[in-house]
Design a protein around this motif. Sequence first.
Motif, PDB file in Angstrom:
ATOM      1  N   THR A 282       8.265  13.247   3.940  1.00  0.00           N
ATOM      2  CA  THR A 282       9.599  13.318   3.351  1.00  0.00           C
ATOM      3  C   THR A 282      10.409  12.144   3.878  1.00  0.00           C
ATOM      4  O   THR A 282      10.287  11.767   5.044  1.00  0.00           O
ATOM      5  N   ASN A 283      11.234  11.575   3.026  1.00  0.00           N
ATOM      6  CA  ASN A 283      12.067  10.458   3.452  1.00  0.00           C
ATOM      7  C   ASN A 283      13.423  10.959   3.945  1.00  0.00           C
ATOM      8  O   ASN A 283      13.660  12.168   4.034  1.00  0.00           O
ATOM      9  N   ALA A 284      14.318  10.040   4.234  1.00  0.00           N
ATOM     10  CA  ALA A 284      15.624  10.402   4.789  1.00  0.00           C
ATOM     11  C   ALA A 284      16.466  11.214   3.824  1.00  0.00           C
ATOM     12  O   ALA A 284      17.390  11.918   4.234  1.00  0.00           O
ATOM     13  N   SER A 285      16.149  11.126   2.519  1.00  0.00           N
ATOM     14  CA  SER A 285      16.904  11.885   1.521  1.00  0.00           C
ATOM     15  C   SER A 285      16.314  13.257   1.246  1.00  0.00           C
ATOM     16  O   SER A 285      16.799  13.979   0.382  1.00  0.00           O
ATOM     17  N   GLY A 286      15.242  13.617   1.963  1.00  0.00           N
ATOM     18  CA  GLY A 286      14.618  14.925   1.742  1.00  0.00           C
ATOM     19  C   GLY A 286      13.723  14.962   0.529  1.00  0.00           C
ATOM     20  O   GLY A 286      13.471  16.024  -0.017  1.00  0.00           O
ATOM     21  N   HIS A 287      13.211  13.800   0.101  1.00  0.00           N
ATOM     22  CA  HIS A 287      12.287  13.739  -1.028  1.00  0.00           C
ATOM     23  C   HIS A 287      10.870  13.546  -0.512  1.00  0.00           C
ATOM     24  O   HIS A 287      10.637  12.813   0.459  1.00  0.00           O
ATOM     25  N   GLU A 289       7.407  11.819  -0.532  1.00  0.00           N
ATOM     26  CA  GLU A 289       7.128  10.424  -0.847  1.00  0.00           C
ATOM     27  C   GLU A 289       5.679  10.092  -0.494  1.00  0.00           C
ATOM     28  O   GLU A 289       5.191  10.439   0.580  1.00  0.00           O
ATOM     29  N   ASP A 299       8.254   8.230  -5.168  1.00  0.00           N
ATOM     30  CA  ASP A 299       9.082   9.413  -4.937  1.00  0.00           C
ATOM     31  C   ASP A 299       8.572  10.554  -5.815  1.00  0.00           C
ATOM     32  O   ASP A 299       8.517  10.439  -7.039  1.00  0.00           O
ATOM     33  N   ALA A 302      12.748  15.835  -4.931  1.00  0.00           N
ATOM     34  CA  ALA A 302      13.433  16.458  -3.799  1.00  0.00           C
ATOM     35  C   ALA A 302      12.752  17.763  -3.410  1.00  0.00           C
ATOM     36  O   ALA A 302      12.416  18.582  -4.269  1.00  0.00           O
ATOM     37  N   SER A 335      18.140  18.708  -0.399  1.00  0.00           N
ATOM     38  CA  SER A 335      18.568  18.656   0.998  1.00  0.00           C
ATOM     39  C   SER A 335      19.815  17.806   1.205  1.00  0.00           C
ATOM     40  O   SER A 335      20.378  17.814   2.282  1.00  0.00           O
ATOM     41  N   SER A 336      20.236  17.078   0.190  1.00  0.00           N
ATOM     42  CA  SER A 336      21.468  16.311   0.332  1.00  0.00           C
ATOM     43  C   SER A 336      22.703  17.205   0.250  1.00  0.00           C
ATOM     44  O   SER A 336      23.808  16.778   0.576  1.00  0.00           O
ATOM     45  N   GLN A 342      19.396  19.471   5.995  1.00  0.00           N
ATOM     46  CA  GLN A 342      18.514  18.332   5.757  1.00  0.00           C
ATOM     47  C   GLN A 342      17.074  18.683   6.096  1.00  0.00           C
ATOM     48  O   GLN A 342      16.801  19.307   7.115  1.00  0.00           O
TER      49      GLN A 342
END
Length: 393
Positions: A282-287, A289, A299, A302, A335-336, A342
């Motif tokens: 998962t990346n910093a945006s909660g997706h 990847e 991507d 989410a 998660s945003s 998060q």
Amino acid sequence: MMFGAIYIGLSGLNAYSRGLQQVSNNVANLNTTGFKGANVTFQNLTGAGGGGGLALTGAKGDGDGVEVGEGKLSFKQGELRASDRDLDLSVDGNGFLVLLDGDRTLFARTGSFEVNGDGHVVLAGTDYRLATLGADNRPVSLSIDRQRTSPPKATTSVTFADNLSSGAASFTVGDLKVTDAGGTQHVWTAAFAKDAAATGNAWNVTVTDAKGATIGTRALTFTGGIVDPASAKLRFGDAAAGLDVEFDFSAGVTSFSGGEVSTLRASKVDGYAAGTVTGVATNASGHLELSYSNGQKVDLGAVALADFRDPGTLEQRQGGVFAQTSPGEHAFLASSDPRVGQVRSRRLEASNVDLSQQFGDLILIQRGFQASSQIVSVSNDMIQQLFGIRGQG
């Protein structure tokens, strides 16, 4: 009434034994990942039928003893502990990860996930699929099987930066790796030669391939140390390889005097070869990847998080999984959204059991059990004394 006191004492023994069981379960799961401890409460019994049939009920509704209350889970967040696995996920906030098991929807605060043989991201040791948010904001499972390979992309541009010294006679930028549409990589070399016959600061740029064959020659000119816009973008093509590449000198390339020292370099070469999956995280945006061996990322959407108005409608199951056993409102969010928190990769949530609280409850339960057993003992002594009086009569 003395028999009633015995039954009331027995209700205490039964209740505190069950309370001890709850505390024991909390303490035993002190190091269980994602475990949520339950509080221990007791409640008095009055009226007919109290004490589970143990107590004698008086006409005035005298007390019938005690029973252990229904344990309520504490959803206080546990410590988020670092791990070395990309698919060790946890939620930093109030949300719950969404797991799909056929027609069932389950929930988890944290878990170690893996990619199964079908390409689905599942909770390790289970078939519970981690859900992402679909186009309609509903949780859907996904498979990475169709995306295990990143297709190649042909190089169309090479961007240059820094200074080509006006005091030098020649300069070479080598090891320019360009990729054709089929994913084959070619190594080009760009040689810069000062055009002595030209007026001003002019250069001939000759591009050759790995075998030394000339791809093409173009003119590059500077005015006042700044590249002439007319020659800022030069095209070189290799028909045999199906390559048509633009050399871009417009991004701050200069030609000022620096003796014979030039710093010109290729700052960016687009295009890439085919790649295979090297990781899922998962990346910093909660997706979710996918990462590939060619440096590309895709991507997958989410990670779905559930927000419960009343988490008390959830029942804790084995393996840190929760199921909604009574009606309750919940929404599925990304998660945003601050309501759910998060999604954190390489993190596992520890148990939220407070050991000092449990030991305090343990002492109170022990004292309650001792007191209840004393009631039974004293009531029994009184009944024996009563039998003795009757025997003397």
